[in-house]
Structures are given as structure tokens and as C-alpha cells.
Write an enzyme that holds these catalytic residues in place. Structure first.
Site, mmCIF file in Angstrom:
data_model
loop_
_atom_site.group_PDB
_atom_site.id
_atom_site.type_symbol
_atom_site.label_atom_id
_atom_site.label_comp_id
_atom_site.label_asym_id
_atom_site.label_seq_id
_atom_site.Cartn_x
_atom_site.Cartn_y
_atom_site.Cartn_z
ATOM 1 N N GLU A 174 0.816 -1.226 0.000
ATOM 2 C CA GLU A 174 0.000 0.000 0.000
ATOM 3 C C GLU A 174 0.851 1.279 0.000
ATOM 4 O OE1 GLU A 174 -3.674 0.397 0.451
ATOM 5 O OE2 GLU A 174 -3.581 -1.605 -0.422
ATOM 6 N N HIS A 215 16.159 11.694 14.367
ATOM 7 C CA HIS A 215 15.223 12.502 15.149
ATOM 8 C C HIS A 215 13.766 12.050 14.974
ATOM 9 C CE1 HIS A 215 14.009 16.858 16.488
ATOM 10 N NE2 HIS A 215 13.076 15.978 16.780
HETATM 11 O O1 2HA Z 1 11.780 18.500 17.837
HETATM 12 O O2 2HA Z 1 10.113 17.060 19.278
HETATM 13 O O3 2HA Z 1 8.720 19.208 20.848
HETATM 14 C C1 2HA Z 1 11.442 18.961 19.088
HETATM 15 C C2 2HA Z 1 10.482 18.094 19.762
HETATM 16 C C3 2HA Z 1 9.932 18.556 21.052
HETATM 17 ZN ZN ZN Z 2 11.333 16.250 17.765
#
Ligand code: 2HA
Ligand code: ZN
Length: 277
Positions: A174, A215
Site C-alpha cells: 500500500e 530525530h
Molecule cells: O523536535 O520534538 O517538541 C522537538 C520536539 C519537542
Molecule cells: Zn522532535
């Protein structure tokens, strides 16, 4: 005097709070990780207007966007935990109005007891501007989450949009239907600052999702369901890819480029051609 909590029964606020809870339940929002902003529709602003107070000061953002002048955004608070949004929305989220110059906000509801919009508000704001322009006003949600499988993949794959997109497209059938435009990739950058805001908004001219190396993930969409669904689908694909890698077994077969083209044809979506062989 109306209670300022009555606003929480309005559908748009309910949807917003639900999305924060859904993200928390997925394990994407440790502590204050992640943030969510929503550009309100005029009829939603109208319904909420009786709960607004306008005596709080205008605050300059350090970024500017003429096409967001006068808009209202629902935003998570800086340093607030998404886990707490459903428990005490009035302290953990707020509504901000943008001024006529498109360079400052003021809180008109929520963020009680000294709260401020998310530290990523400048990032979200620039990206709202770009996505509003790119989608003729359709895009209203920007969502950032700390999605573990995507983060893990940024240690294993080259930080390249083509490589990431192909790995994700091949990880579940998907995927090319859900994100035919692929995903952008932002190299590691300090969070919360103008540099990551600009780098992401450059990518969001073309993509509706961008990986932030080591991140998390940044997604946009027209409504809460579509944006959450996009985040979920990308993260799930990354999880499958990681499972395959972690098995230590050789990959015997995958979804081929001809398969991807066939899906695109039958589902009526256009895949980013330069990402196909
Ligand atoms: O990137 O995720 O809000 C910063 C965060 C905290
Ligand atoms: Zn963040």
C-alpha cells in the site's frame, strides 16, 4: 461568562486531542517529544470564537509568511507532553492567531499558566505556508513525531530521499499508494531553530513527508486522519524493513519497479518517476 472549556466539545478540538492521544499510544511521544499544529477552517474559527480572549501580547516569530496572515492555528505547547493533552487540554495546547503582517502570533485560547506554542512553531509555520501554497489551501495539518523505526533506519541507510523512498515503497504494497510522491530526507540538524525550519520547508514544496535524521518524521495532510495515517504507514513500512534487515537472512524477493508501476496504474496515482529504475 461562558466556561472556556466548552470549546473542547467542538469537533475540531476533539479531533486534535484524539490525534495527540493516538500518537502517545503508538509510543511516538516520549516526554515532550513531537508536536502538532492545525490551520483552522473559517467555520471552525467561527464556532470557537466565543471562547477567544485577545488581551495576550503579539509575539514575533522570526519567520514570516504573507499567505498565513490572519490565520488561526491549534498548537501543542512548548515543553508540554502529548500524553497530557487529553488530561488537561487547556494547559497543554492552545489556539494562536497570526497578525496581518504574517510574522507574529498571539494566544487567544489555552496554553494556560504561561504556556507558549511548540518550540517547532517556526518550522510548522513555514511548512504550513509552503503546503498551503503547494496544495491550493487543502493542507491543514503539520505533525512531527519521534517514530522509532524511521529513526533507526537513518543509521542504516544513506540519507537520501530516493534510497529511503524505495526502501519504504518496497516494504508494503500500500505504500506507493499512500505516499506516491515519496519522502524527503533532512540531514541531522539542531531541532527548533530556523535552519531546520528552512531545510524542511524547501523539501515540503515537493513532499508531504520528510524524515529528520536521527530525530523522527515530519508529515503534512489535509486532515487529522490523513496525516496520522501517513505517519503510521511510513513508520510501519520502516518497521517491516527493519525486521527484514534484523532477520539476518538474504532478501529473496521484493516488490519490483514493474510491480510499483502496476500499482500506480491500477490505483490511479503518479509515482515520482526519478525514484524508479
Ligand atoms: O523536535 O520534538 O517538541 C522537538 C520536539 C519537542
Ligand atoms: Zn522532535
Amino acid at each position: 461568562m461562558v466556561s472556556n472549556l466548552g470549546i473542547l466539545n467542538i469537533e475540531v478540538l476533539r479531533g486534535y486531542v484524539q490525534m495527540c492521544s493516538d500518537g502517545w499510544q503508538q509510543g511516538w511521544h516520549e516526554r515532550n517529544g513531537g508536536n502538532l499544529t492545525y490551520r483552522m477552517k473559517p467555520n471552525e474559527v467561527e464556532k470557537c470564537h466565543m471562547f477567544f480572549q485577545t488581551e495576550r501580547p503579539w509575539m514575533p516569530m522570526g519567520v514570516q509568511a504573507a499567505n498565513l496572515a490572519g490565520e488561526y492555528f491549534i498548537t501543542t505547547g512548548s515543553g508540554k507532553f502529548l500524553r497530557n493533552v487529553e488530561l488537561k487540554p487547556q494547559e497543554n495546547i492552545g489556539i494562536v492567531q497570526i497578525n496581518e503582517a504574517g510574522d507574529s502570533w498571539r494566544i487567544v485560547w489555552g496554553l494556560e499558566n504561561g504556556g507558549q506554542p511548540t518550540s517547532e512553531f517556526p518550522s510548522h509555520f513555514l511548512n504550513h505556508s509552503v503546503r498551503k501554497e503547494a496544495t491550493d489551501g487543502a493542507c491543514r495539518v503539520i505533525y512531527h513525531a519521534h517514530t522509532p523505526a524511521i529513526i533507526a533506519l537513518t543509521y542504516l541507510l544513506p540519507l537520501d530521499a530516493r534510497v529511503f523512498t524505495r526502501a519504504l515503497w518496497q516494504s508494503a504494497t500500500e505504500c506507493p499508494v499512500v505516499f506516491p510522491g515519496g519522502v524527503g530526507v533532512v540531514p541531522w540538524m539542531v531541532p527548533g531553530g530556523p535552519a531546520i525550519a528552512r531545510a524542511t520547508s524547501e523539501l515540503m514544496k515537493e513532499y508531504d513527508a520528510a524524515v529528520w535524521a536521527h530525530h523522527g518524521l515530519f508529515c503534512s495532510g489535509a486532515d487529522f486522519d490523513l496525516t496520522f495515517g501517513l505517519m503510521y504507514t511510513i513508520e510501519k513500512a520502516a518497521e517491516i524493513y527493519l525486521k527484514v534487515l534484523s532477520s539476518g537472512q538474504p532478501i529473496l524477493q521484493t516488490i519490483t519497479d514493474d510491480d510499483l508501476r502496476a500499482i500506480a496504474h491500477d490505483f490511479g496515482v503518479t509515482l515520482r518517476e526519478e525514484f524508479l529504475d
